[in-house]
Design a protein around this motif. Structure first.
Motif, PDB file in Angstrom:
ATOM      1  N   LEU A   1     -56.784 -12.987   6.118  1.00 56.32           N
ATOM      2  CA  LEU A   1     -56.551 -12.508   7.486  1.00 56.32           C
ATOM      3  C   LEU A   1     -56.348 -11.004   7.521  1.00 56.32           C
ATOM      4  CD1 LEU A   1     -54.059 -15.294   8.556  1.00 56.32           C
ATOM      5  CD2 LEU A   1     -56.497 -15.162   9.089  1.00 56.32           C
ATOM      6  N   VAL A   2     -55.622 -10.511   6.537  1.00 57.24           N
ATOM      7  CA  VAL A   2     -55.364  -9.069   6.502  1.00 57.24           C
ATOM      8  C   VAL A   2     -54.970  -8.672   5.076  1.00 57.24           C
ATOM      9  CG1 VAL A   2     -52.907  -9.239   7.117  1.00 57.24           C
ATOM     10  CG2 VAL A   2     -54.165  -7.189   7.727  1.00 57.24           C
ATOM     11  N   THR A   3     -55.396  -7.494   4.666  1.00 53.92           N
ATOM     12  CA  THR A   3     -55.043  -6.959   3.352  1.00 53.92           C
ATOM     13  C   THR A   3     -53.816  -6.069   3.484  1.00 53.92           C
ATOM     14  OG1 THR A   3     -57.336  -6.989   2.592  1.00 53.92           O
ATOM     15  CG2 THR A   3     -55.860  -5.472   1.473  1.00 53.92           C
ATOM     16  N   ILE A   4     -52.928  -6.150   2.499  1.00 58.14           N
ATOM     17  CA  ILE A   4     -51.719  -5.321   2.529  1.00 58.14           C
ATOM     18  C   ILE A   4     -51.686  -4.493   1.256  1.00 58.14           C
ATOM     19  CG2 ILE A   4     -49.200  -5.330   2.686  1.00 58.14           C
ATOM     20  CD1 ILE A   4     -49.764  -8.392   3.663  1.00 58.14           C
ATOM     21  N   GLY A   5     -51.962  -3.222   1.385  1.00 55.76           N
ATOM     22  CA  GLY A   5     -51.933  -2.319   0.238  1.00 55.76           C
ATOM     23  C   GLY A   5     -50.805  -1.328   0.396  1.00 55.76           C
ATOM     24  N   ARG A   6     -50.906  -0.244  -0.344  1.00 54.41           N
ATOM     25  CA  ARG A   6     -49.898   0.800  -0.229  1.00 54.41           C
ATOM     26  C   ARG A   6     -49.875   1.293   1.223  1.00 54.41           C
ATOM     27  NH1 ARG A   6     -46.857   4.325  -2.675  1.00 54.41           N
ATOM     28  NH2 ARG A   6     -46.865   6.456  -1.926  1.00 54.41           N
ATOM     29  N   ASN A   7     -48.703   1.522   1.730  1.00 53.60           N
ATOM     30  CA  ASN A   7     -48.483   1.921   3.123  1.00 53.60           C
ATOM     31  C   ASN A   7     -48.430   0.728   4.067  1.00 53.60           C
ATOM     32  OD1 ASN A   7     -48.447   4.454   2.147  1.00 53.60           O
ATOM     33  ND2 ASN A   7     -50.173   5.228   3.303  1.00 53.60           N
ATOM     34  N   GLY A   8     -48.244  -0.466   3.512  1.00 54.51           N
ATOM     35  CA  GLY A   8     -47.987  -1.641   4.337  1.00 54.51           C
ATOM     36  C   GLY A   8     -46.855  -2.426   3.695  1.00 54.51           C
ATOM     37  N   PHE A   9     -46.501  -3.554   4.264  1.00 53.38           N
ATOM     38  CA  PHE A   9     -45.528  -4.417   3.594  1.00 53.38           C
ATOM     39  C   PHE A   9     -45.828  -5.877   3.915  1.00 53.38           C
ATOM     40  CE2 PHE A   9     -42.714  -6.093   6.913  1.00 53.38           C
ATOM     41  CZ  PHE A   9     -42.960  -5.249   7.980  1.00 53.38           C
ATOM     42  N   ALA A  10     -45.425  -6.744   3.009  1.00 51.61           N
ATOM     43  CA  ALA A  10     -45.582  -8.183   3.220  1.00 51.61           C
ATOM     44  C   ALA A  10     -44.206  -8.777   3.482  1.00 51.61           C
ATOM     45  CB  ALA A  10     -46.211  -8.827   1.986  1.00 51.61           C
ATOM     46  N   GLY A  11     -44.121  -9.612   4.510  1.00 51.74           N
ATOM     47  CA  GLY A  11     -42.842 -10.257   4.838  1.00 51.74           C
ATOM     48  C   GLY A  11     -42.393  -9.978   6.261  1.00 51.74           C
ATOM     49  N   TRP A  12     -43.378  -9.880   7.182  1.00 49.56           N
ATOM     50  CA  TRP A  12     -43.010  -9.528   8.549  1.00 49.56           C
ATOM     51  C   TRP A  12     -42.004 -10.514   9.171  1.00 49.56           C
ATOM     52  CZ3 TRP A  12     -48.095 -11.956   9.449  1.00 49.56           C
ATOM     53  CH2 TRP A  12     -48.075 -12.953  10.399  1.00 49.56           C
ATOM     54  N   PRO A  13     -42.016 -11.842   8.812  1.00 47.35           N
ATOM     55  CA  PRO A  13     -41.046 -12.742   9.455  1.00 47.35           C
ATOM     56  C   PRO A  13     -39.579 -12.339   9.237  1.00 47.35           C
ATOM     57  CG  PRO A  13     -42.801 -14.014   8.428  1.00 47.35           C
ATOM     58  CD  PRO A  13     -42.944 -12.595   7.951  1.00 47.35           C
ATOM     59  N   VAL A  14     -39.325 -11.559   8.179  1.00 48.73           N
ATOM     60  CA  VAL A  14     -37.951 -11.079   7.971  1.00 48.73           C
ATOM     61  C   VAL A  14     -37.595 -10.068   9.057  1.00 48.73           C
ATOM     62  CG1 VAL A  14     -36.444  -9.770   6.426  1.00 48.73           C
ATOM     63  CG2 VAL A  14     -38.017 -11.473   5.477  1.00 48.73           C
ATOM     64  N   VAL A  15     -38.528  -9.183   9.337  1.00 51.33           N
ATOM     65  CA  VAL A  15     -38.262  -8.118  10.313  1.00 51.33           C
ATOM     66  C   VAL A  15     -38.231  -8.669  11.735  1.00 51.33           C
ATOM     67  CG1 VAL A  15     -39.047  -5.853  11.131  1.00 51.33           C
ATOM     68  CG2 VAL A  15     -39.397  -6.507   8.751  1.00 51.33           C
ATOM     69  N   THR A  16     -39.077  -9.661  12.028  1.00 52.01           N
ATOM     70  CA  THR A  16     -39.093 -10.233  13.376  1.00 52.01           C
ATOM     71  C   THR A  16     -38.094 -11.385  13.518  1.00 52.01           C
ATOM     72  OG1 THR A  16     -40.899 -11.737  12.757  1.00 52.01           O
ATOM     73  CG2 THR A  16     -41.528  -9.634  13.737  1.00 52.01           C
ATOM     74  N   ARG A  17     -37.383 -11.671  12.436  1.00 45.98           N
ATOM     75  CA  ARG A  17     -36.365 -12.747  12.414  1.00 45.98           C
ATOM     76  C   ARG A  17     -36.968 -14.111  12.727  1.00 45.98           C
ATOM     77  NH1 ARG A  17     -34.879  -7.328  12.598  1.00 45.98           N
ATOM     78  NH2 ARG A  17     -32.619  -7.065  12.521  1.00 45.98           N
ATOM     79  N   SER A  18     -38.239 -14.302  12.412  1.00 46.81           N
ATOM     80  CA  SER A  18     -38.878 -15.597  12.661  1.00 46.81           C
ATOM     81  C   SER A  18     -38.871 -16.475  11.412  1.00 46.81           C
ATOM     82  CB  SER A  18     -40.316 -15.401  13.172  1.00 46.81           C
ATOM     83  OG  SER A  18     -41.013 -14.474  12.373  1.00 46.81           O
ATOM     84  N   GLY A  19     -38.481 -15.935  10.270  1.00 46.53           N
ATOM     85  CA  GLY A  19     -38.282 -16.715   9.051  1.00 46.53           C
ATOM     86  C   GLY A  19     -39.553 -17.015   8.273  1.00 46.53           C
ATOM     87  N   SER A  20     -40.517 -17.676   8.922  1.00 44.41           N
ATOM     88  CA  SER A  20     -41.728 -18.084   8.210  1.00 44.41           C
ATOM     89  C   SER A  20     -42.954 -17.862   9.074  1.00 44.41           C
ATOM     90  CB  SER A  20     -41.638 -19.563   7.818  1.00 44.41           C
ATOM     91  OG  SER A  20     -41.622 -20.358   8.981  1.00 44.41           O
ATOM     92  N   MET A  21     -44.122 -18.127   8.491  1.00 45.66           N
ATOM     93  CA  MET A  21     -45.381 -18.031   9.236  1.00 45.66           C
ATOM     94  C   MET A  21     -46.350 -19.047   8.624  1.00 45.66           C
ATOM     95  SD  MET A  21     -46.891 -14.510   7.696  1.00 45.66           S
ATOM     96  CE  MET A  21     -47.206 -14.323   5.954  1.00 45.66           C
ATOM     97  N   PRO A  22     -47.355 -19.476   9.357  1.00 44.54           N
ATOM     98  CA  PRO A  22     -48.241 -20.528   8.837  1.00 44.54           C
ATOM     99  C   PRO A  22     -49.344 -20.000   7.923  1.00 44.54           C
ATOM    100  CG  PRO A  22     -48.846 -20.007  11.076  1.00 44.54           C
ATOM    101  CD  PRO A  22     -47.652 -19.144  10.758  1.00 44.54           C
ATOM    102  N   PHE A  23     -49.086 -18.914   7.218  1.00 48.48           N
ATOM    103  CA  PHE A  23     -50.079 -18.318   6.325  1.00 48.48           C
ATOM    104  C   PHE A  23     -49.493 -18.168   4.924  1.00 48.48           C
ATOM    105  CE2 PHE A  23     -50.591 -16.027  10.501  1.00 48.48           C
ATOM    106  CZ  PHE A  23     -51.564 -16.888  10.978  1.00 48.48           C
ATOM    107  N   ARG A  24     -50.410 -18.125   3.937  1.00 45.61           N
ATOM    108  CA  ARG A  24     -49.998 -17.873   2.546  1.00 45.61           C
ATOM    109  C   ARG A  24     -50.039 -16.375   2.280  1.00 45.61           C
ATOM    110  NH1 ARG A  24     -53.156 -21.274  -1.754  1.00 45.61           N
ATOM    111  NH2 ARG A  24     -51.537 -22.774  -1.216  1.00 45.61           N
ATOM    112  N   THR A  25     -49.056 -15.889   1.545  1.00 48.86           N
ATOM    113  CA  THR A  25     -49.066 -14.490   1.132  1.00 48.86           C
ATOM    114  C   THR A  25     -49.297 -14.462  -0.370  1.00 48.86           C
ATOM    115  OG1 THR A  25     -47.509 -13.954   2.886  1.00 48.86           O
ATOM    116  CG2 THR A  25     -47.787 -12.312   1.155  1.00 48.86           C
ATOM    117  N   ILE A  26     -50.400 -13.860  -0.760  1.00 53.08           N
ATOM    118  CA  ILE A  26     -50.849 -13.933  -2.148  1.00 53.08           C
ATOM    119  C   ILE A  26     -51.189 -12.536  -2.667  1.00 53.08           C
ATOM    120  CG2 ILE A  26     -53.258 -14.339  -1.459  1.00 53.08           C
ATOM    121  CD1 ILE A  26     -53.475 -16.321  -3.818  1.00 53.08           C
ATOM    122  N   VAL A  27     -51.018 -12.335  -3.969  1.00 49.00           N
ATOM    123  CA  VAL A  27     -51.384 -11.069  -4.600  1.00 49.00           C
ATOM    124  C   VAL A  27     -52.884 -11.107  -4.895  1.00 49.00           C
ATOM    125  CG1 VAL A  27     -50.979  -9.535  -6.570  1.00 49.00           C
ATOM    126  CG2 VAL A  27     -49.087 -10.914  -5.642  1.00 49.00           C
TER     127      VAL A  27
END
Ligand SMILES: [Zn+2]
Length: 271
Positions: free
Chosen positions: A97-123
């Protein structure tokens, strides 16, 4: 799949404010003021005596840092690593869905206080990243509204990018998509050579490896890129931009507008 919780402590080192502030910045890309954000986070975590929760770790390609609908317990700030959010279908197929490289971050549900999301976060590319625990990040954001604003701005940009990507996969040719992806990845690592493969590109785009190889072959015959098993070297950038769909231009404009945003301001100033 490997999980980040399996990382040995020896692979970690704490992030000092001086080490973070010594990193070079990448103008015009994604997370405006990335290094300022990391420096401010590091300083605040020192003050909160939570610096042990802000560590530099090694991430390995294929490692799942958070699976679909799991709670994010950490946020990741890539330095040399690359991550992605992937949508996983019932039959096991996936699309990036989207690439996260330098100048981004993975883990938006922490910042939006939503806890989880229906997607996998993979390296998707091995390398290093700063990792901060959920509890420490939230404690920090409480004291640093500027940092929270920057992170929320990035989340907004990421959703805009995902919407554009949805259009791209439906409406643009595979050669256009491959060209766009190569340019985006090259920008993210500030290099003409992109460490990727036809298989990795096909996984990211949700198409067959054969079709990606065909697109790379056409670009190679035209002298625009050369490629081997480990990566692609962009030989003629202007020509590659010409072969790309409009999406590359849209992505660049999107992140440029975030840098020019009136809300962008230094820590301590009014916003
Ligand atoms: Zn496109």
């Amino acid at each position: 799949m490997n999980r980040d919780k399996l990382l040995a402590p020896a692979q970690m080192k704490h992030a000092s404010a001086s080490a973070v502030s010594g990193l070079s910045s990448a103008p015009g890309m994604r997370f405006a003021d990335y290094d300022s954000v990391l420096t401010q986070l590091s300083r605040r975590l020192h003050l909160l005596e939570r610096v042990d929760d802000f560590v530099c770790i090694d991430l390995h390609a294929g490692q799942v840092v958070c699976d679909c609908n799991e709670i994010f317990h950490h946020v990741y700030f890539p330095l040399t690593a690359r991550l992605a959010h992937e949508c996983i279908l019932d039959d096991g197929r996936s699309i990036e869905l989207v690439t996260i490289g330098r100048n981004g971050f993975a883990g938006w549900p922490v910042v939006t206080r939503s806890g989880s999301m229906p997607f996998r976060t993979i390296v998707t590319a091995s390398g290093t990243a700063f990792r901060c625990s959920e509890a420490s990040l939230l404690a920090c954001l409480k004291e640093e509204p500027w940092v929270e604003a920057r992170m929320l701005q990035y989340v907004e940009l990421m959703f805009a990018e995902m919407a554009q990507m949805a259009s791209c996969t439906r409406l643009h040719s595979i050669e256009q998509q491959v060209s766009c992806r190569l340019l985006t990845l090259a920008d993210a690592c500030h290099a003409a050579r992109v460490d990727t493969s036809a298989v990795a590109l096909s996984r990211a785009l949700g198409v067959t490896a054969r079709s990606v190889r065909s697109a790379l072959h056409a670009l190679g015959v035209a002298g625009i890129v050369t490629h081997d098993r480990h990566g692609v070297l962009i030989q003629q950038r202007a020509a590659l931009e010409h072969r790309s769909c409009e999406c590359y231009r849209v992505f660049k404009a999107l992140y440029r507008s975030s840098d020019d945003s009136p809300s962008r301001s230094e820590p301590g100033s009014a916003y």
